[in-house]
Scaffold this motif. Structure first.
Motif, PDB file in Angstrom:
ATOM      1  N   ILE A  42       3.590   2.233 -19.449  1.00  0.00           N
ATOM      2  CA  ILE A  42       4.748   3.127 -19.498  1.00  0.00           C
ATOM      3  C   ILE A  42       5.631   2.794 -18.296  1.00  0.00           C
ATOM      4  O   ILE A  42       5.162   2.817 -17.161  1.00  0.00           O
ATOM      5  N   GLU A  43       6.888   2.492 -18.548  1.00  0.00           N
ATOM      6  CA  GLU A  43       7.826   2.170 -17.474  1.00  0.00           C
ATOM      7  C   GLU A  43       8.530   3.422 -16.979  1.00  0.00           C
ATOM      8  O   GLU A  43       8.698   4.386 -17.717  1.00  0.00           O
ATOM      9  N   GLU A  44       8.947   3.402 -15.752  1.00  0.00           N
ATOM     10  CA  GLU A  44       9.832   4.399 -15.153  1.00  0.00           C
ATOM     11  C   GLU A  44       9.329   5.841 -15.256  1.00  0.00           C
ATOM     12  O   GLU A  44      10.045   6.742 -15.697  1.00  0.00           O
ATOM     13  N   VAL A  45       8.119   6.075 -14.808  1.00  0.00           N
ATOM     14  CA  VAL A  45       7.558   7.423 -14.740  1.00  0.00           C
ATOM     15  C   VAL A  45       7.930   8.020 -13.376  1.00  0.00           C
ATOM     16  O   VAL A  45       7.684   7.395 -12.339  1.00  0.00           O
ATOM     17  N   PRO A  46       8.528   9.208 -13.350  1.00  0.00           N
ATOM     18  CA  PRO A  46       8.866   9.828 -12.063  1.00  0.00           C
ATOM     19  C   PRO A  46       7.594  10.091 -11.250  1.00  0.00           C
ATOM     20  O   PRO A  46       6.583  10.546 -11.781  1.00  0.00           O
ATOM     21  N   ALA A  47       7.666   9.791  -9.957  1.00  0.00           N
ATOM     22  CA  ALA A  47       6.512   9.984  -9.077  1.00  0.00           C
ATOM     23  C   ALA A  47       6.992  10.091  -7.640  1.00  0.00           C
ATOM     24  O   ALA A  47       8.136   9.781  -7.321  1.00  0.00           O
ATOM     25  N   TYR A  48       6.098  10.531  -6.785  1.00  0.00           N
ATOM     26  CA  TYR A  48       6.309  10.460  -5.347  1.00  0.00           C
ATOM     27  C   TYR A  48       5.512   9.264  -4.867  1.00  0.00           C
ATOM     28  O   TYR A  48       4.339   9.121  -5.196  1.00  0.00           O
ATOM     29  N   VAL A  49       6.144   8.392  -4.078  1.00  0.00           N
ATOM     30  CA  VAL A  49       5.498   7.175  -3.590  1.00  0.00           C
ATOM     31  C   VAL A  49       5.546   7.186  -2.065  1.00  0.00           C
ATOM     32  O   VAL A  49       6.599   7.432  -1.464  1.00  0.00           O
ATOM     33  N   CYS A  50       4.406   6.895  -1.451  1.00  0.00           N
ATOM     34  CA  CYS A  50       4.334   6.861   0.005  1.00  0.00           C
ATOM     35  C   CYS A  50       5.060   5.627   0.519  1.00  0.00           C
ATOM     36  O   CYS A  50       4.774   4.505   0.079  1.00  0.00           O
ATOM     37  N   SER A  51       5.969   5.830   1.455  1.00  0.00           N
ATOM     38  CA  SER A  51       6.728   4.723   2.030  1.00  0.00           C
ATOM     39  C   SER A  51       5.866   3.869   2.953  1.00  0.00           C
ATOM     40  O   SER A  51       6.231   2.747   3.277  1.00  0.00           O
ATOM     41  N   GLN A  52       4.710   4.386   3.335  1.00  0.00           N
ATOM     42  CA  GLN A  52       3.838   3.656   4.251  1.00  0.00           C
ATOM     43  C   GLN A  52       2.729   2.887   3.528  1.00  0.00           C
ATOM     44  O   GLN A  52       2.569   1.690   3.725  1.00  0.00           O
TER      45      GLN A  52
ATOM     46  N   ASN B 183      -0.604  10.108   5.731  1.00  0.00           N
ATOM     47  CA  ASN B 183       0.383  11.004   6.339  1.00  0.00           C
ATOM     48  C   ASN B 183       1.785  10.390   6.396  1.00  0.00           C
ATOM     49  O   ASN B 183       2.651  10.870   7.108  1.00  0.00           O
ATOM     50  N   GLY B 184       2.010   9.323   5.631  1.00  0.00           N
ATOM     51  CA  GLY B 184       3.338   8.722   5.549  1.00  0.00           C
ATOM     52  C   GLY B 184       4.273   9.613   4.747  1.00  0.00           C
ATOM     53  O   GLY B 184       3.854  10.551   4.074  1.00  0.00           O
ATOM     54  N   GLU B 185       5.558   9.318   4.799  1.00  0.00           N
ATOM     55  CA  GLU B 185       6.555  10.117   4.093  1.00  0.00           C
ATOM     56  C   GLU B 185       6.612   9.732   2.616  1.00  0.00           C
ATOM     57  O   GLU B 185       6.659   8.559   2.264  1.00  0.00           O
ATOM     58  N   MET B 186       6.599  10.734   1.750  1.00  0.00           N
ATOM     59  CA  MET B 186       6.670  10.519   0.302  1.00  0.00           C
ATOM     60  C   MET B 186       8.129  10.514  -0.129  1.00  0.00           C
ATOM     61  O   MET B 186       8.924  11.321   0.339  1.00  0.00           O
ATOM     62  N   GLU B 187       8.454   9.576  -1.021  1.00  0.00           N
ATOM     63  CA  GLU B 187       9.813   9.463  -1.540  1.00  0.00           C
ATOM     64  C   GLU B 187       9.778   9.526  -3.060  1.00  0.00           C
ATOM     65  O   GLU B 187       8.880   8.966  -3.684  1.00  0.00           O
ATOM     66  N   LYS B 188      10.748  10.200  -3.652  1.00  0.00           N
ATOM     67  CA  LYS B 188      10.853  10.285  -5.106  1.00  0.00           C
ATOM     68  C   LYS B 188      11.290   8.920  -5.640  1.00  0.00           C
ATOM     69  O   LYS B 188      12.199   8.296  -5.098  1.00  0.00           O
ATOM     70  N   ALA B 189      10.603   8.452  -6.681  1.00  0.00           N
ATOM     71  CA  ALA B 189      10.905   7.145  -7.270  1.00  0.00           C
ATOM     72  C   ALA B 189      10.430   7.147  -8.722  1.00  0.00           C
ATOM     73  O   ALA B 189       9.896   8.144  -9.208  1.00  0.00           O
ATOM     74  N   THR B 190      10.649   6.036  -9.398  1.00  0.00           N
ATOM     75  CA  THR B 190      10.050   5.834 -10.715  1.00  0.00           C
ATOM     76  C   THR B 190       9.110   4.640 -10.606  1.00  0.00           C
ATOM     77  O   THR B 190       9.406   3.669  -9.906  1.00  0.00           O
ATOM     78  N   VAL B 191       7.962   4.751 -11.274  1.00  0.00           N
ATOM     79  CA  VAL B 191       6.944   3.708 -11.213  1.00  0.00           C
ATOM     80  C   VAL B 191       6.416   3.424 -12.611  1.00  0.00           C
ATOM     81  O   VAL B 191       6.579   4.228 -13.523  1.00  0.00           O
ATOM     82  N   ALA B 192       5.771   2.294 -12.752  1.00  0.00           N
ATOM     83  CA  ALA B 192       5.095   1.973 -14.011  1.00  0.00           C
ATOM     84  C   ALA B 192       3.696   2.570 -13.968  1.00  0.00           C
ATOM     85  O   ALA B 192       3.071   2.647 -12.909  1.00  0.00           O
ATOM     86  N   TYR B 193       3.215   3.001 -15.125  1.00  0.00           N
ATOM     87  CA  TYR B 193       1.852   3.518 -15.240  1.00  0.00           C
ATOM     88  C   TYR B 193       1.150   2.720 -16.329  1.00  0.00           C
ATOM     89  O   TYR B 193       1.693   2.542 -17.416  1.00  0.00           O
ATOM     90  N   THR B 194      -0.045   2.239 -16.024  1.00  0.00           N
ATOM     91  CA  THR B 194      -0.816   1.496 -17.018  1.00  0.00           C
ATOM     92  C   THR B 194      -2.209   2.086 -17.130  1.00  0.00           C
ATOM     93  O   THR B 194      -2.751   2.634 -16.169  1.00  0.00           O
TER      94      THR B 194
ATOM     95  N   MET C   7      -7.143   7.697 -11.368  1.00  0.00           N
ATOM     96  CA  MET C   7      -6.804   9.091 -11.575  1.00  0.00           C
ATOM     97  C   MET C   7      -5.282   9.228 -11.601  1.00  0.00           C
ATOM     98  O   MET C   7      -4.584   8.633 -10.791  1.00  0.00           O
ATOM     99  N   LEU C   8      -4.792  10.016 -12.491  1.00  0.00           N
ATOM    100  CA  LEU C   8      -3.355  10.214 -12.605  1.00  0.00           C
ATOM    101  C   LEU C   8      -2.789  11.121 -11.529  1.00  0.00           C
ATOM    102  O   LEU C   8      -1.810  10.825 -10.898  1.00  0.00           O
ATOM    103  N   PHE C   9      -3.404  12.251 -11.342  1.00  0.00           N
ATOM    104  CA  PHE C   9      -2.829  13.302 -10.526  1.00  0.00           C
ATOM    105  C   PHE C   9      -3.669  13.478  -9.281  1.00  0.00           C
ATOM    106  O   PHE C   9      -4.860  13.674  -9.369  1.00  0.00           O
ATOM    107  N   LYS C  10      -3.073  13.381  -8.136  1.00  0.00           N
ATOM    108  CA  LYS C  10      -3.807  13.505  -6.881  1.00  0.00           C
ATOM    109  C   LYS C  10      -3.238  14.670  -6.095  1.00  0.00           C
ATOM    110  O   LYS C  10      -2.362  14.501  -5.269  1.00  0.00           O
ATOM    111  N   GLY C  11      -3.714  15.839  -6.351  1.00  0.00           N
ATOM    112  CA  GLY C  11      -3.252  17.014  -5.634  1.00  0.00           C
ATOM    113  C   GLY C  11      -2.043  17.646  -6.292  1.00  0.00           C
ATOM    114  O   GLY C  11      -1.307  17.012  -7.011  1.00  0.00           O
TER     115      GLY C  11
END
Length: 87
Positions: free
Chosen positions: A45-55, A24-35, A1-5
């Motif tokens: 697709i490279e470098e898609v903006p996303a929030y990534v859990c640091s935990q 419940n970990g902290e989310m950080e703004k980053a860029t990620v690959a999507y396949t 699923m692409l979008f979670k909430g």
């Protein structure tokens, strides 16, 4: 699923950090690959903006990124119909 909430308006108070819905970990703004792998093609697709859990590493995309990716997939599938061999 692409979008979670829903990610909200994109504006956050520095004191109020976004938390992961899974751990419940902290989310950080980053860029990620999507396949996506579908019958007839593989999209990367490279470098898609996303929030990534640091935990736990869970990724969440904002609505505009989800819409853009869905539009790309739909356009690609329409173009592929013109060249795919139907058995």
């Amino acid at each position: 699923m692409l979008f979670k909430g829903k990610m909200g308006s994109g504006l956050q108070d520095e004191e109020e950090k976004m938390k992961c819905l899974l751990c419940n970990g902290e989310m950080e703004k980053a860029t990620v690959a999507y396949t996506v792998d579908r019958k007839g093609y593989h999209l990367f697709i490279e470098e898609v903006p996303a929030y990534v859990c640091s935990q736990c590493g869970e990724r969440y995309f904002e609505e505009k990124e989800v819409a853009a990716i869905q539009d790309m997939i739909e356009a690609l599938e329409e173009k592929l119909q013109a060249i795919l061999v139907v058995a």
